[in-house]
Design a protein around this motif. Sequence first.
Motif, PDB file in Angstrom:
ATOM      1  N   VAL A 232       0.826  -1.201   0.000  1.00 18.40           N
ATOM      2  CA  VAL A 232       0.000   0.000   0.000  1.00 18.40           C
ATOM      3  C   VAL A 232       0.860   1.251   0.000  1.00 18.40           C
ATOM      4  N   ILE A 233       1.815   1.315   0.915  1.00 12.80           N
ATOM      5  CA  ILE A 233       2.572   2.548   1.123  1.00 12.80           C
ATOM      6  C   ILE A 233       3.544   2.830  -0.019  1.00 12.80           C
ATOM      7  N   VAL A 234       4.218   1.785  -0.486  1.00 12.81           N
ATOM      8  CA  VAL A 234       5.249   1.984  -1.503  1.00 12.81           C
ATOM      9  C   VAL A 234       4.660   2.155  -2.897  1.00 12.81           C
ATOM     10  N   ASN A 235       3.651   1.369  -3.234  1.00 10.30           N
ATOM     11  CA  ASN A 235       3.221   1.292  -4.638  1.00 10.30           C
ATOM     12  C   ASN A 235       1.911   1.995  -4.961  1.00 10.30           C
ATOM     13  N   THR A 236       1.261   2.610  -3.976  1.00 10.72           N
ATOM     14  CA  THR A 236       0.014   3.314  -4.298  1.00 10.72           C
ATOM     15  C   THR A 236       0.253   4.406  -5.337  1.00 10.72           C
ATOM     16  N   VAL A 237       1.307   5.203  -5.130  1.00 15.11           N
ATOM     17  CA  VAL A 237       1.564   6.297  -6.071  1.00 15.11           C
ATOM     18  C   VAL A 237       1.860   5.760  -7.466  1.00 15.11           C
ATOM     19  N   VAL A 238       2.544   4.608  -7.550  1.00 16.18           N
ATOM     20  CA  VAL A 238       2.863   4.023  -8.858  1.00 16.18           C
ATOM     21  C   VAL A 238       1.602   3.472  -9.514  1.00 16.18           C
ATOM     22  N   ILE A 239       0.765   2.778  -8.738  1.00 16.20           N
ATOM     23  CA  ILE A 239      -0.474   2.220  -9.277  1.00 16.20           C
ATOM     24  C   ILE A 239      -1.378   3.332  -9.810  1.00 16.20           C
ATOM     25  N   ILE A 240      -1.519   4.385  -9.018  1.00 20.45           N
ATOM     26  CA  ILE A 240      -2.442   5.455  -9.379  1.00 20.45           C
ATOM     27  C   ILE A 240      -1.941   6.242 -10.581  1.00 20.45           C
ATOM     28  N   GLN A 241      -0.669   6.627 -10.567  1.00 23.72           N
ATOM     29  CA  GLN A 241      -0.195   7.549 -11.603  1.00 23.72           C
ATOM     30  C   GLN A 241       0.370   6.845 -12.836  1.00 23.72           C
ATOM     31  N   THR A 242       0.868   5.629 -12.676  1.00 22.56           N
ATOM     32  CA  THR A 242       1.410   4.921 -13.839  1.00 22.56           C
ATOM     33  C   THR A 242       0.377   3.994 -14.464  1.00 22.56           C
ATOM     34  N   ARG A 243      -0.226   3.136 -13.652  1.00 16.33           N
ATOM     35  CA  ARG A 243      -1.178   2.162 -14.194  1.00 16.33           C
ATOM     36  C   ARG A 243      -2.499   2.823 -14.563  1.00 16.33           C
ATOM     37  N   PHE A 244      -3.028   3.681 -13.657  1.00 18.24           N
ATOM     38  CA  PHE A 244      -4.346   4.280 -13.900  1.00 18.24           C
ATOM     39  C   PHE A 244      -4.251   5.620 -14.621  1.00 18.24           C
ATOM     40  N   GLY A 245      -3.077   6.273 -14.586  1.00 21.41           N
ATOM     41  CA  GLY A 245      -2.924   7.570 -15.229  1.00 21.41           C
ATOM     42  C   GLY A 245      -3.741   8.671 -14.597  1.00 21.41           C
ATOM     43  N   LEU A 246      -3.935   8.613 -13.267  1.00 21.89           N
ATOM     44  CA  LEU A 246      -4.757   9.600 -12.579  1.00 21.89           C
ATOM     45  C   LEU A 246      -3.903  10.712 -11.972  1.00 21.89           C
ATOM     46  N   GLU A 247      -4.572  11.719 -11.416  1.00 25.25           N
ATOM     47  CA  GLU A 247      -3.894  12.887 -10.869  1.00 25.25           C
ATOM     48  C   GLU A 247      -3.360  12.602  -9.461  1.00 25.25           C
ATOM     49  N   GLN A 248      -2.570  13.563  -8.938  1.00 27.59           N
ATOM     50  CA  GLN A 248      -1.975  13.418  -7.615  1.00 27.59           C
ATOM     51  C   GLN A 248      -3.045  13.253  -6.526  1.00 27.59           C
ATOM     52  N   SER A 249      -4.166  13.918  -6.676  1.00 32.87           N
ATOM     53  CA  SER A 249      -5.205  13.841  -5.654  1.00 32.87           C
ATOM     54  C   SER A 249      -5.744  12.426  -5.488  1.00 32.87           C
ATOM     55  N   ALA A 250      -5.695  11.616  -6.544  1.00 36.18           N
ATOM     56  CA  ALA A 250      -6.183  10.239  -6.463  1.00 36.18           C
ATOM     57  C   ALA A 250      -5.300   9.397  -5.552  1.00 36.18           C
ATOM     58  N   GLY A 362       8.278  -4.317  -7.780  1.00 37.14           N
ATOM     59  CA  GLY A 362       7.363  -3.556  -8.627  1.00 37.14           C
ATOM     60  C   GLY A 362       8.024  -3.111  -9.920  1.00 37.14           C
ATOM     61  N   VAL A 363       9.311  -2.746  -9.820  1.00 33.24           N
ATOM     62  CA  VAL A 363      10.052  -2.315 -11.008  1.00 33.24           C
ATOM     63  C   VAL A 363      10.493  -3.514 -11.838  1.00 33.24           C
ATOM     64  N   ALA A 364      10.978  -4.568 -11.179  1.00 37.12           N
ATOM     65  CA  ALA A 364      11.580  -5.690 -11.897  1.00 37.12           C
ATOM     66  C   ALA A 364      10.559  -6.669 -12.463  1.00 37.12           C
ATOM     67  N   LEU A 365       9.489  -6.957 -11.707  1.00 36.09           N
ATOM     68  CA  LEU A 365       8.539  -8.000 -12.108  1.00 36.09           C
ATOM     69  C   LEU A 365       7.148  -7.485 -12.435  1.00 36.09           C
ATOM     70  N   GLY A 366       6.885  -6.234 -12.134  1.00 30.75           N
ATOM     71  CA  GLY A 366       5.556  -5.682 -12.378  1.00 30.75           C
ATOM     72  C   GLY A 366       4.689  -5.753 -11.134  1.00 30.75           C
ATOM     73  N   LEU A 367       3.635  -4.976 -11.131  1.00 27.32           N
ATOM     74  CA  LEU A 367       2.806  -4.846  -9.946  1.00 27.32           C
ATOM     75  C   LEU A 367       1.997  -6.106  -9.644  1.00 27.32           C
ATOM     76  N   ASP A 368       1.494  -6.794 -10.665  1.00 21.43           N
ATOM     77  CA  ASP A 368       0.680  -7.979 -10.417  1.00 21.43           C
ATOM     78  C   ASP A 368       1.475  -9.056  -9.683  1.00 21.43           C
ATOM     79  N   MET A 369       2.682  -9.327 -10.146  1.00 19.83           N
ATOM     80  CA  MET A 369       3.518 -10.332  -9.500  1.00 19.83           C
ATOM     81  C   MET A 369       3.916  -9.886  -8.093  1.00 19.83           C
ATOM     82  N   THR A 370       4.113  -8.593  -7.919  1.00 21.88           N
ATOM     83  CA  THR A 370       4.468  -8.068  -6.592  1.00 21.88           C
ATOM     84  C   THR A 370       3.329  -8.285  -5.606  1.00 21.88           C
TER      85      THR A 370
END
Length: 440
Positions: A232-250, A362-370
Motif C-alpha cells: 500500500v505505502i510503496v506502490n500506491t503512487v505508482v499504481i495510481i499515476q502509472t497504471r491508472f494515469g490519474l492525478e496526484q489527488s487520487a 514492482g520495477v523488476a517484475l511488475g505490480l501484479d507479480m508483486t
Amino acid sequence: MLKILANRTYRHLFGAQIIALIGTGLATVALGLLAWQIAGENAGMVLGTAFAIKMIAYVTLAPLASAFADRVPRRLMLVTLDLIRASVALALPFVTEIWQIYVLIFLLQAASAGFTPTFQATIPDVLPDEADYTRALSLSRLAYDLESLISPMLAVALLSVVSFSTLFYGTVIGFVASAALVVSVALPSPVQTTKRNVWERTTRGIRIYLATPRLRGLLALNLCVAAAGAMVIVNTVVIIQTRFGLEQSAVALALAAFGGGSMVAALILPRLLKSIPDRATMITGAALMIIGTALGPLATSLAVLAPLWLLIGFGYSLTITPSGRLLRNSAHAEDRPAIFAAQFALSHVCWLFTYPLAGFLGVALGLDMTFLILAVVAALGLIAATWLWPAFEPEALPHEHPDLPPDHPHLREYGKENHRHAIVVDDLHRHWPRSSGHIA
C-alpha cells in the motif's frame, strides 16, 4: 472510549500524537510526490529505498535509546526529539537529489526511533487500569486512522493552492506543536531498574520479547502487517499515476481508503476484545490482509483498488492494535520501555524486508507479480504465528526454581515446589517454562 480524555496528562499526550501524526501524514504524501518528481516511474524504487533506510534507523537505534530511557527525564527526551524532527523536516522542501532524501529520512527517523517507544511506554504508566489502557490503544489506533483520512484530504485541499513541497511545513508545525503539548504536562518518572551495563540494557527488551511465546507470534504477525502495508505505502503512487494515469489527488484518496478501513476496525475493537481473545482477533485481521493483497492484480481502476485498500486497512488495525495489550502484560513496569522498543525494532525488521521488496519487485517484475509475492510472504507469517503462539495459553503456569535458595522471597510467596503464577520473563524467570516444569 472518550472518557479517558478526562485524564489531563493523557489528553495532552493524545493531542500531541494527533498533531504530530497529521504533520507526518502530510510529509508522507509530499514525499511520494517528491520521489515522483525526481525519479518518475522509478519512484517506487526510491520510496522503497527511503523506507528501508527508515527501518534501518528504527532497528538499530530503538534498542539503544531504550537503554537510556530510565536515565533521562521522559519529558525532556520527548521534547528534544520532537524539536530534532521539526528541524529535519524543515530541510525537506529544499531537496533536489535522491541522496538528499535518503540522508534526511535517516536523521528524521533516528529521532523517531527514540521518541515513539518512549511515548508508547509512558501511556501504561499514565493509565494503569487495563480497561483504560485498552481504550487508549483503540483511541491511538483511531488517531492513526483519522490521520490517514484527514491528512490526504488536507493534502488534496492544499495541493489545489500550493506546491507539494509546502506540505513539509505542515510537518514542522506538527512536531513543534507536539513538543509544546508534552511540555505542558508532568510525566511519570522513569522507573529506576537494577544497575546493568549498556549491553544488557540494550538487549534486555529483545531477550524478553523472544522468550515469550505470544510475542514470538506477534513478531510473525508483524510480517503479515509489513507485507500488506508495504504494498500500500510503496506502490500506491505508482499504481495510481502509472497504471491508472490519474492525478496526484487520487493518490491521497486511495490512501484515505486504507485509513478508513483501519478506522472502522479501531471503532469496534474495544467492544470486540471484550468477547473475542486477542489471538483470534489478530489472526483474523492477518487473514483479511492476505486476501486483500492477493486480489490486488484484479484492481484495474481506483473504484476497484479502494475497496481492497479498505479491506487491507481493516485487517491491519485488527492485527496491530491489540499488540499493546500483549506487550503491557508481558513485562514488568520497569521493563516496559525496553519491550516496547523491542517491538518497535523487531517489527521494523519486517518492514526493512518488505519495503525494498515491494519497491524493487514492482520495477523488476511488475505490480501484479508483486501483489502475489507479498501475499505469499504475509501467508507465511500467518502460518508461523499460529504455530508460535499457542491457541490455549493458561495465565498461570506451573514451574520450579531449582537454582534458588529455599528461603528466597519468591519461593516463600508462591511455594517451593512446582508452584504456579502468571509468567513474565524477568531476572527470576529467564526462560518460558518447559514441559518439565522447570525454568532454566
